[in-house]
Design a protein around this motif. Structure first.
Motif, PDB file in Angstrom:
ATOM      1  N   LEU A 107       0.999  -1.349   0.235  1.00  0.00           N
ATOM      2  CA  LEU A 107      -0.014   0.442   0.131  1.00  0.00           C
ATOM      3  C   LEU A 107       0.792   0.938   0.051  1.00  0.00           C
ATOM      4  N   ALA A 108       1.685   1.313   0.710  1.00  0.00           N
ATOM      5  CA  ALA A 108       2.544   2.553   1.161  1.00  0.00           C
ATOM      6  C   ALA A 108       3.303   2.584  -0.279  1.00  0.00           C
ATOM      7  N   ILE A 109       3.930   1.458  -1.293  1.00  0.00           N
ATOM      8  CA  ILE A 109       4.912   1.444  -2.345  1.00  0.00           C
ATOM      9  C   ILE A 109       3.793   2.356  -3.470  1.00  0.00           C
ATOM     10  N   ASN A 110       2.197   2.362  -3.509  1.00  0.00           N
ATOM     11  CA  ASN A 110       1.585   2.351  -4.701  1.00  0.00           C
ATOM     12  C   ASN A 110       0.602   3.765  -4.208  1.00  0.00           C
ATOM     13  N   GLU A 111       0.455   4.220  -2.809  1.00  0.00           N
ATOM     14  CA  GLU A 111      -0.138   5.480  -2.321  1.00  0.00           C
ATOM     15  C   GLU A 111       0.638   6.739  -2.110  1.00  0.00           C
ATOM     16  N   LYS A 112       0.234   7.969  -2.592  1.00  0.00           N
ATOM     17  CA  LYS A 112       1.222   8.962  -2.176  1.00  0.00           C
ATOM     18  C   LYS A 112       1.072   9.269  -1.135  1.00  0.00           C
ATOM     19  N   ASN A 113      -0.014   8.701   0.073  1.00  0.00           N
ATOM     20  CA  ASN A 113      -0.351   8.841   1.350  1.00  0.00           C
ATOM     21  C   ASN A 113      -0.075   8.214   2.246  1.00  0.00           C
ATOM     22  N   GLY A 114       0.994   7.103   1.509  1.00  0.00           N
ATOM     23  CA  GLY A 114       1.317   5.664   2.879  1.00  0.00           C
ATOM     24  C   GLY A 114       1.210   5.670   4.109  1.00  0.00           C
ATOM     25  N   GLU A 115       1.740   6.996   4.170  1.00  0.00           N
ATOM     26  CA  GLU A 115       2.250   6.927   6.254  1.00  0.00           C
ATOM     27  C   GLU A 115       0.648   7.016   7.012  1.00  0.00           C
ATOM     28  N   ARG A 116      -0.391   6.392   6.014  1.00  0.00           N
ATOM     29  CA  ARG A 116      -2.020   6.716   6.920  1.00  0.00           C
ATOM     30  C   ARG A 116      -2.243   4.841   6.905  1.00  0.00           C
ATOM     31  N   PHE A 117      -1.418   3.818   6.783  1.00  0.00           N
ATOM     32  CA  PHE A 117      -1.434   2.645   6.432  1.00  0.00           C
ATOM     33  C   PHE A 117      -0.466   2.165   7.741  1.00  0.00           C
ATOM     34  N   ILE A 118      -1.300   2.167   9.068  1.00  0.00           N
ATOM     35  CA  ILE A 118      -0.443   1.440  10.204  1.00  0.00           C
ATOM     36  C   ILE A 118      -0.351   0.020  10.153  1.00  0.00           C
ATOM     37  N   GLN A 119       1.079  -0.003  10.848  1.00  0.00           N
ATOM     38  CA  GLN A 119       0.680  -1.359  10.627  1.00  0.00           C
ATOM     39  C   GLN A 119       0.633  -2.002  12.210  1.00  0.00           C
ATOM     40  N   LEU A 120      -0.738  -3.010  12.568  1.00  0.00           N
ATOM     41  CA  LEU A 120      -0.512  -3.806  13.554  1.00  0.00           C
ATOM     42  C   LEU A 120       0.734  -4.275  14.218  1.00  0.00           C
ATOM     43  N   ALA A 121       0.730  -4.726  15.432  1.00  0.00           N
ATOM     44  CA  ALA A 121       2.126  -6.032  15.714  1.00  0.00           C
ATOM     45  C   ALA A 121       3.047  -5.894  14.726  1.00  0.00           C
ATOM     46  N   PRO A 122       3.585  -4.925  14.232  1.00  0.00           N
ATOM     47  CA  PRO A 122       4.596  -5.072  12.694  1.00  0.00           C
ATOM     48  C   PRO A 122       6.099  -6.250  13.675  1.00  0.00           C
ATOM     49  N   GLU A 123       5.933  -6.408  14.921  1.00  0.00           N
ATOM     50  CA  GLU A 123       7.004  -7.712  15.232  1.00  0.00           C
ATOM     51  C   GLU A 123       6.473  -8.562  15.248  1.00  0.00           C
ATOM     52  N   LYS A 124       4.640  -8.570  14.971  1.00  0.00           N
ATOM     53  CA  LYS A 124       4.685 -10.143  15.176  1.00  0.00           C
ATOM     54  C   LYS A 124       4.223 -10.879  13.328  1.00  0.00           C
ATOM     55  N   LEU A 125       3.589  -9.623  13.011  1.00  0.00           N
ATOM     56  CA  LEU A 125       3.379 -10.056  11.717  1.00  0.00           C
ATOM     57  C   LEU A 125       3.945  -9.957  10.462  1.00  0.00           C
ATOM     58  N   CYS A 126       5.308 -10.907  10.655  1.00  0.00           N
ATOM     59  CA  CYS A 126       6.281 -10.801   9.446  1.00  0.00           C
ATOM     60  C   CYS A 126       6.149 -12.282   9.224  1.00  0.00           C
ATOM     61  N   CYS A 127       5.707 -12.831   8.206  1.00  0.00           N
ATOM     62  CA  CYS A 127       6.364 -14.245   7.875  1.00  0.00           C
ATOM     63  C   CYS A 127       7.664 -14.499   7.122  1.00  0.00           C
ATOM     64  N   GLU A 128       8.159 -15.531   7.893  1.00  0.00           N
ATOM     65  CA  GLU A 128       9.408 -15.559   7.365  1.00  0.00           C
ATOM     66  C   GLU A 128      10.099 -16.647   6.341  1.00  0.00           C
ATOM     67  N   ASP A 129       8.551 -17.455   6.469  1.00  0.00           N
ATOM     68  CA  ASP A 129       8.614 -17.931   4.585  1.00  0.00           C
ATOM     69  C   ASP A 129       8.700 -17.374   3.394  1.00  0.00           C
ATOM     70  N   MET A 130       7.286 -16.221   3.752  1.00  0.00           N
ATOM     71  CA  MET A 130       7.682 -15.325   2.635  1.00  0.00           C
ATOM     72  C   MET A 130       8.065 -14.316   2.639  1.00  0.00           C
ATOM     73  N   LYS A 131       9.179 -13.859   3.167  1.00  0.00           N
ATOM     74  CA  LYS A 131      10.742 -13.176   3.203  1.00  0.00           C
ATOM     75  C   LYS A 131      12.221 -14.172   2.611  1.00  0.00           C
ATOM     76  N   LYS A 132      11.851 -15.859   2.581  1.00  0.00           N
ATOM     77  CA  LYS A 132      13.254 -16.213   2.110  1.00  0.00           C
ATOM     78  C   LYS A 132      13.552 -15.254   0.859  1.00  0.00           C
ATOM     79  N   ILE A 133      12.892 -15.390  -0.346  1.00  0.00           N
ATOM     80  CA  ILE A 133      13.217 -14.975  -1.752  1.00  0.00           C
ATOM     81  C   ILE A 133      13.557 -13.768  -2.165  1.00  0.00           C
ATOM     82  N   SER A 134      14.706 -13.504  -2.078  1.00  0.00           N
ATOM     83  CA  SER A 134      15.713 -12.670  -2.712  1.00  0.00           C
ATOM     84  C   SER A 134      15.688 -12.671  -3.831  1.00  0.00           C
TER      85      SER A 134
END
Length: 305
Positions: free
Chosen positions: A241-268
């Motif tokens: 959302l932040a990439i595709n919106e000029k006002n990206g700062e209005r999107f607030i991530q809930l619990a960023p320390e929890k909501l990260c899927c390590e498997d989804m982030k494995k690909i470089s």
């Protein structure tokens, strides 16, 4: 080599090899940037079939690559990192479902799309998080076994009380970490924000939401709002959302320390490039009899949904 130089090499390589890059919304922004199609899991599988691509690199997890292969058996499908998987997709063993069906022949087995091909092959119908309520409501059977996600299943049961929905012990280990206190803390910091959450979250979290929906529905809802939106799903959605919106700062991530899927982030980016040029990744293969059985549950989903 700079990141941009590597992106340019990927773009050149995919053109030279007639390769289509599919990227789930949870992928890192750099992966999204080089992808031909971005979206949630089943959308990507359908797009691969529509494009009739000869070769696909799926930037996601294993069950997503399997879904592409189920729908497009002639397409060479590559998963850039073989160990990128979804714990929830593998929590319920096919043998367990097979035994349940033998003991409960009149119960319809509904599988969330976030399951392995082997599990889909044992089920009667698949659902996505956006189609689950409609499909379960349309099923002729009253007794339903909903697998693997107990939280999505609980949400469906609440919306379709006329059905007897049996839940098992599966869950998304990312969304299941959320608590009502996480939401209350975030709302205290952003009292003017609305809250959108994925139904893979626990019931106590869903109960506090202004909107509950699939990844694509959350993105649509967030874009339509004028003010701040707290996003209760994997952090890739806020990145997207932040990439595709000029006002990206209005999107607030809930619990960023929890909501990260390590498997989804494995690909470089390097993994994507190596998969395209044949120096890495895994080619997904499915036995034809298993693929056809799994396809039946997906086809029934398309009929009912």
């Amino acid at each position: 080599m700079t990141t941009q130089e590597l992106k340019n090499k990927i773009i050149e390589a995919k053109k030279a090899t007639d390769t289509v890059i599919l990227a789930h919304t949870y992928q890192e922004p750099d992966i999204i940037d080089v992808a031909d199609v971005t979206g949630d899991s089943f959308f990507l599988s359908k797009k691969a079939a529509e494009l009739k691509a000869k070769r696909v690199v799926m930037c996601g997890v294993r069950f997503m690559a399997e879904s592409v292969k189920i729908l497009s058996p002639e397409t060479e499908t590559l998963l850039p990192v073989a160990s990128a998987t979804c714990p929830m997709a593998e929590q319920i063993l096919p043998e367990r479902v097979r035994k349940f069906k033998e003991e409960n022949p009149d119960t319809c087995v509904v599988a969330y799309i976030n399951t392995t091909a082997a599990l889909k092959a044992e089920c009667d119908v698949c659902v996505t998080s956006s189609s689950a309520i409609k499909i379960v409501r349309n099923l002729p059977e009253k007794d339903i076994l909903f697998i693997p996600d107990q939280h999505l299943g609980s949400f469906v049961a609440q919306k379709v009380p006329e059905k007897n929905i049996i839940l098992w012990d599966g869950y998304c280990p990312v969304h299941a970490q959320l608590t009502a206190q996480d939401v209350k803390n975030c709302k205290a910091q952003h009292p003017d924000a609305v809250f959108a959450v994925h139904p893979e979250s626990p019931a106590e979290v869903v109960a506090l939401a202004d909107m509950v929906g699939a990844t694509s529905e959350i993105i649509k809802y967030a874009k339509e709002q004028q003010g701040k939106v707290i996003i209760g799903t994997e952090r890739g959605v806020v990145d997207y959302l932040a990439i595709n919106e000029k006002n990206g700062e209005r999107f607030i991530q809930l619990a960023p320390e929890k909501l990260c899927c390590e498997d989804m982030k494995k690909i470089s980016l390097e993994d994507v490039y190596n998969a395209i040029v044949g120096d890495g990744g895994e080619i997904i293969e499915l036995p034809e009899d298993l693929r056809k059985k799994a396809l039946k549950s997906i086809n029934r989903m398309l009929e009912l949904g």
